[in-house]
Design a protein around this motif. Sequence first.
Motif, PDB file in Angstrom:
ATOM      1  N   GLY A  15       0.872  -1.180   0.000  1.00 35.70           N
ATOM      2  CA  GLY A  15       0.000   0.000   0.000  1.00 35.70           C
ATOM      3  C   GLY A  15       0.904   1.224   0.000  1.00 35.70           C
ATOM      4  N   LEU A  35       6.931  -7.127  -1.098  1.00 33.96           N
ATOM      5  CA  LEU A  35       5.999  -8.158  -1.564  1.00 33.96           C
ATOM      6  C   LEU A  35       4.563  -7.715  -1.318  1.00 33.96           C
ATOM      7  CD1 LEU A  35       7.773 -11.392  -0.240  1.00 33.96           C
ATOM      8  CD2 LEU A  35       7.919 -10.371  -2.529  1.00 33.96           C
ATOM      9  N   ARG A  61       0.547  -8.823  -2.069  1.00 34.83           N
ATOM     10  CA  ARG A  61      -0.219 -10.006  -2.496  1.00 34.83           C
ATOM     11  C   ARG A  61      -1.198  -9.720  -3.640  1.00 34.83           C
ATOM     12  NH1 ARG A  61      -4.678 -10.963   2.311  1.00 34.83           N
ATOM     13  NH2 ARG A  61      -5.728  -8.984   1.970  1.00 34.83           N
ATOM     14  N   ALA A 104      -9.002   5.564   0.123  1.00 34.56           N
ATOM     15  CA  ALA A 104      -8.817   6.776   0.934  1.00 34.56           C
ATOM     16  C   ALA A 104      -9.470   7.993   0.294  1.00 34.56           C
ATOM     17  CB  ALA A 104      -7.330   7.038   1.152  1.00 34.56           C
ATOM     18  N   ALA A 105      -9.886   8.917   1.160  1.00 36.17           N
ATOM     19  CA  ALA A 105     -10.523  10.150   0.701  1.00 36.17           C
ATOM     20  C   ALA A 105      -9.503  11.175   0.210  1.00 36.17           C
ATOM     21  CB  ALA A 105     -11.356  10.741   1.841  1.00 36.17           C
ATOM     22  N   GLY A 151      -7.390  12.986   1.980  1.00 34.03           N
ATOM     23  CA  GLY A 151      -7.114  14.105   2.880  1.00 34.03           C
ATOM     24  C   GLY A 151      -5.683  14.078   3.411  1.00 34.03           C
ATOM     25  N   PRO A 165      -4.690  -2.950   7.264  1.00 34.72           N
ATOM     26  CA  PRO A 165      -5.687  -3.581   8.135  1.00 34.72           C
ATOM     27  C   PRO A 165      -5.392  -5.060   8.411  1.00 34.72           C
ATOM     28  CG  PRO A 165      -6.645  -3.020   5.994  1.00 34.72           C
ATOM     29  CD  PRO A 165      -5.273  -2.441   6.006  1.00 34.72           C
ATOM     30  N   HIS A 173     -17.173   4.299   5.122  1.00 41.53           N
ATOM     31  CA  HIS A 173     -17.797   4.580   3.826  1.00 41.53           C
ATOM     32  C   HIS A 173     -17.479   5.987   3.330  1.00 41.53           C
ATOM     33  CE1 HIS A 173     -20.562   1.374   5.234  1.00 41.53           C
ATOM     34  NE2 HIS A 173     -20.801   1.168   3.956  1.00 41.53           N
ATOM     35  N   VAL A 174     -17.452   6.138   2.013  1.00 40.74           N
ATOM     36  CA  VAL A 174     -17.516   7.476   1.407  1.00 40.74           C
ATOM     37  C   VAL A 174     -18.478   7.421   0.223  1.00 40.74           C
ATOM     38  CG1 VAL A 174     -15.257   8.385   2.092  1.00 40.74           C
ATOM     39  CG2 VAL A 174     -15.454   7.085   0.003  1.00 40.74           C
ATOM     40  N   HIS A 212      -5.174   7.445   9.057  1.00 39.51           N
ATOM     41  CA  HIS A 212      -4.323   8.576   8.644  1.00 39.51           C
ATOM     42  C   HIS A 212      -3.104   8.098   7.844  1.00 39.51           C
ATOM     43  CE1 HIS A 212      -6.086   9.812  12.695  1.00 39.51           C
ATOM     44  NE2 HIS A 212      -6.824  10.337  11.755  1.00 39.51           N
ATOM     45  N   MET A 271      -1.912  10.144   4.573  1.00 40.25           N
ATOM     46  CA  MET A 271      -1.214  11.410   4.822  1.00 40.25           C
ATOM     47  C   MET A 271       0.090  11.216   5.616  1.00 40.25           C
ATOM     48  SD  MET A 271      -3.795  13.182   7.548  1.00 40.25           S
ATOM     49  CE  MET A 271      -5.371  12.533   7.084  1.00 40.25           C
TER      50      MET A 271
HETATM   51  C1  LIG Z   1     -13.128   5.364   3.324  1.00 41.09           C
HETATM   52  C2  LIG Z   1     -11.717   5.681   3.752  1.00 41.09           C
HETATM   53  C3  LIG Z   1     -11.272   6.999   3.711  1.00 41.09           C
HETATM   54  C4  LIG Z   1      -9.976   7.297   4.113  1.00 41.09           C
HETATM   55  N1  LIG Z   1      -9.531   8.581   3.998  1.00 41.09           N
HETATM   56  C5  LIG Z   1      -8.258   8.886   4.334  1.00 41.09           C
HETATM   57  C6  LIG Z   1      -7.772  10.202   4.185  1.00 41.09           C
HETATM   58  O1  LIG Z   1      -8.487  11.105   3.750  1.00 41.09           O
HETATM   59  N2  LIG Z   1      -6.479  10.441   4.526  1.00 41.09           N
HETATM   60  C7  LIG Z   1      -5.666   9.464   5.022  1.00 41.09           C
HETATM   61  O2  LIG Z   1      -4.517   9.749   5.353  1.00 41.09           O
HETATM   62  N3  LIG Z   1      -6.094   8.208   5.166  1.00 41.09           N
HETATM   63  C8  LIG Z   1      -7.376   7.890   4.836  1.00 41.09           C
HETATM   64  N4  LIG Z   1      -7.822   6.614   4.982  1.00 41.09           N
HETATM   65  C9  LIG Z   1      -6.924   5.623   5.581  1.00 41.09           C
HETATM   66  C10 LIG Z   1      -5.899   5.155   4.579  1.00 41.09           C
HETATM   67  O3  LIG Z   1      -6.560   4.621   3.455  1.00 41.09           O
HETATM   68  C11 LIG Z   1      -5.005   4.103   5.227  1.00 41.09           C
HETATM   69  O4  LIG Z   1      -4.545   4.572   6.478  1.00 41.09           O
HETATM   70  C12 LIG Z   1      -3.788   3.813   4.348  1.00 41.09           C
HETATM   71  O5  LIG Z   1      -4.181   3.531   3.027  1.00 41.09           O
HETATM   72  C13 LIG Z   1      -2.996   2.677   4.920  1.00 41.09           C
HETATM   73  O6  LIG Z   1      -2.017   2.330   3.984  1.00 41.09           O
HETATM   74  P1  LIG Z   1      -1.267   0.951   4.126  1.00 41.09           P
HETATM   75  O7  LIG Z   1      -0.255   0.905   3.052  1.00 41.09           O
HETATM   76  O8  LIG Z   1      -0.824   0.779   5.541  1.00 41.09           O
HETATM   77  O9  LIG Z   1      -2.438  -0.130   3.929  1.00 41.09           O
HETATM   78  P2  LIG Z   1      -3.027  -0.758   2.585  1.00 41.09           P
HETATM   79  O10 LIG Z   1      -3.218   0.239   1.523  1.00 41.09           O
HETATM   80  O11 LIG Z   1      -4.201  -1.601   2.959  1.00 41.09           O
HETATM   81  O12 LIG Z   1      -1.844  -1.693   2.126  1.00 41.09           O
HETATM   82  C14 LIG Z   1      -1.538  -2.896   2.805  1.00 41.09           C
HETATM   83  C15 LIG Z   1      -1.225  -3.914   1.741  1.00 41.09           C
HETATM   84  O13 LIG Z   1      -0.775  -5.117   2.359  1.00 41.09           O
HETATM   85  C16 LIG Z   1      -1.115  -6.165   1.499  1.00 41.09           C
HETATM   86  N5  LIG Z   1      -1.025  -7.416   2.254  1.00 41.09           N
HETATM   87  C17 LIG Z   1      -1.766  -7.824   3.299  1.00 41.09           C
HETATM   88  N6  LIG Z   1      -1.371  -9.041   3.694  1.00 41.09           N
HETATM   89  C18 LIG Z   1      -0.339  -9.396   2.888  1.00 41.09           C
HETATM   90  C19 LIG Z   1       0.483 -10.556   2.815  1.00 41.09           C
HETATM   91  N7  LIG Z   1       0.311 -11.600   3.615  1.00 41.09           N
HETATM   92  N8  LIG Z   1       1.455 -10.591   1.866  1.00 41.09           N
HETATM   93  C20 LIG Z   1       1.635  -9.539   1.011  1.00 41.09           C
HETATM   94  N9  LIG Z   1       0.857  -8.445   1.043  1.00 41.09           N
HETATM   95  C21 LIG Z   1      -0.102  -8.368   1.976  1.00 41.09           C
HETATM   96  C22 LIG Z   1      -2.530  -5.804   1.065  1.00 41.09           C
HETATM   97  O14 LIG Z   1      -2.876  -6.479  -0.131  1.00 41.09           O
HETATM   98  C23 LIG Z   1      -2.453  -4.296   0.913  1.00 41.09           C
HETATM   99  O15 LIG Z   1      -2.240  -3.879  -0.410  1.00 41.09           O
HETATM  100  C24 LIG Z   1      -9.111   6.266   4.570  1.00 41.09           C
HETATM  101  C25 LIG Z   1      -9.555   4.950   4.597  1.00 41.09           C
HETATM  102  C26 LIG Z   1     -10.845   4.651   4.193  1.00 41.09           C
HETATM  103  C27 LIG Z   1     -11.295   3.222   4.228  1.00 41.09           C
END
Ligand SMILES: Cc1cc2nc3c(=O)[nH]c(=O)nc-3n(C[C@H](O)[C@H](O)[C@H](O)COP(=O)(O)OP(=O)(O)OC[C@H]3O[C@@H](n4cnc5c(N)ncnc54)[C@H](O)[C@@H]3O)c2cc1C
Length: 382
Positions: free
Chosen positions: A16, A36, A38, A49-50, A52, A208, A229-230, A337, A340
């Motif tokens: 992500g 890596l 998945r 994400a929205a 922000g 998550p 939701h959005v 968050h 951002m």
């Molecule tokens: C509706 C909504 C609105 C939001 N608005 C905002 C906002 O305005 N501003 C903001 O800052 N944040 C916002 N967020 C939160 C933001 O989207 C997250 O905090 C952020 O995207 C987290 O990024 P990440 O890379 O940690 O997680 P993710 O983007 O979920 O990336 C984690 C990755 O890990 C991968 N993964 C999981 N298990 C494995 C495994 N075993 N092997 C390999 N890969 C794996 C998944 O496939 C995924 O792609 C919002 C979230 C939602 C749901």
Amino acid sequence: MAELPSSAECVIVGGGVVGCSLAYHLARAGMRPLLLERGDFGAGSTARAAGGVRQQFTTEVNVRVGMLSRQLLEQFEDEVGSTADLRQIGYLFVASDAEQMAQFERNVVMQHAAGLDDVRVVSASEVSELVPDLNVADLIGGTFCPTDGLAGPNEVTSGYVSAARRLGAHVVEDVAVETIESDPRGACAVVAAGSRISTRMVVNCAGPHAGVVGAMAGIDVPVKPFRRHVFITESFSLARDPPFTVDMRTSFYFHPEGEGLMLGMSDPAEPSSFDTNVDWTFLEHLVEHATERLPALERAAIKTGWAGLYEVSPDNQAIVGESQLPGFWLCCGFSGHGFMQAPAVGLLLAQQITGVGAQIDLSPFSPERFARGETTPETAVI
Ligand SMILES: Cc1cc2nc3c(=O)[nH]c(=O)nc-3n(C[C@H](O)[C@H](O)[C@H](O)COP(=O)(O)OP(=O)(O)OC[C@H]3O[C@@H](n4cnc5c(N)ncnc54)[C@H](O)[C@@H]3O)c2cc1C
């Protein structure tokens, strides 16, 4: 299937925005991380994400991280080589009760002390100037920071992943990490797609799913998924383009999105789950609060909506640092968050891992804080 190496200096689990930022910043610092993912890069919570990006928080560390992210997003194109689609339209928080307003005032004192000079307390009439369509009858005032705003989750993630690849990071999609092995010295390998990759450093950037990935290493990572939701309106305009506006009483928020508005709100009654189906009955609940605060929305039609997952920690603050298993690092728990915070946290963790020392003290994000009982909850969560 992608060819995987038999060993790597560092394996990042999850592509992500957080994992991609970390891969980029490690590669820029001279390491050759293996990332890596998945599924597809950025297709998890990041895609929902929205957009922000703000510096207005209630804990000092989050303000500082927000300011560093803003700086990195402002220089993104020059540094990373592609656009972050940054639009500094400002963030406006509004309060309708005296206690909330007093909290806003305390926040601004702390934010100024942390160096965020742009933020200010605004009266109800200034709120009305900023968003003429807002119902301000019950509002006491708010806070406004014009350098907050929006950026593109897809643009930032793909910018980091392309730049990481150019700098020598090995970035792989469609490969799920299945097992994390350890020996008496700590983490020693990951198993993915039938291959064993030996390594002395694994970083959990699984958003998550951080708890699930933590369990692979035998570590309890206190991150829970919560659906959010959005909804997007059809083409619709207000008297003037609004900032990202948040009603703290209900958590209803909106901001310009294409030709219309993006509307969001959290549901504090919803239990933790991995469910990302849209609950259209929630829209009715949102519309009730939304039209009360922004009556013009009665003219608007909803075009689409989606749900995604927040990755919530017990104190709504990120969890960043080495876990009790040596070599198994956490970079998760961003509690909504993560988009951002990803630019700054990717840089800061890369500084920590490469021994330069993080330019912002990351100890408030320490994984051990829960066991020590040293938590400072972030309360500006929507
Ligand atoms: C509706 C909504 C609105 C939001 N608005 C905002 C906002 O305005 N501003 C903001 O800052 N944040 C916002 N967020 C939160 C933001 O989207 C997250 O905090 C952020 O995207 C987290 O990024 P990440 O890379 O940690 O997680 P993710 O983007 O979920 O990336 C984690 C990755 O890990 C991968 N993964 C999981 N298990 C494995 C495994 N075993 N092997 C390999 N890969 C794996 C998944 O496939 C995924 O792609 C919002 C979230 C939602 C749901």
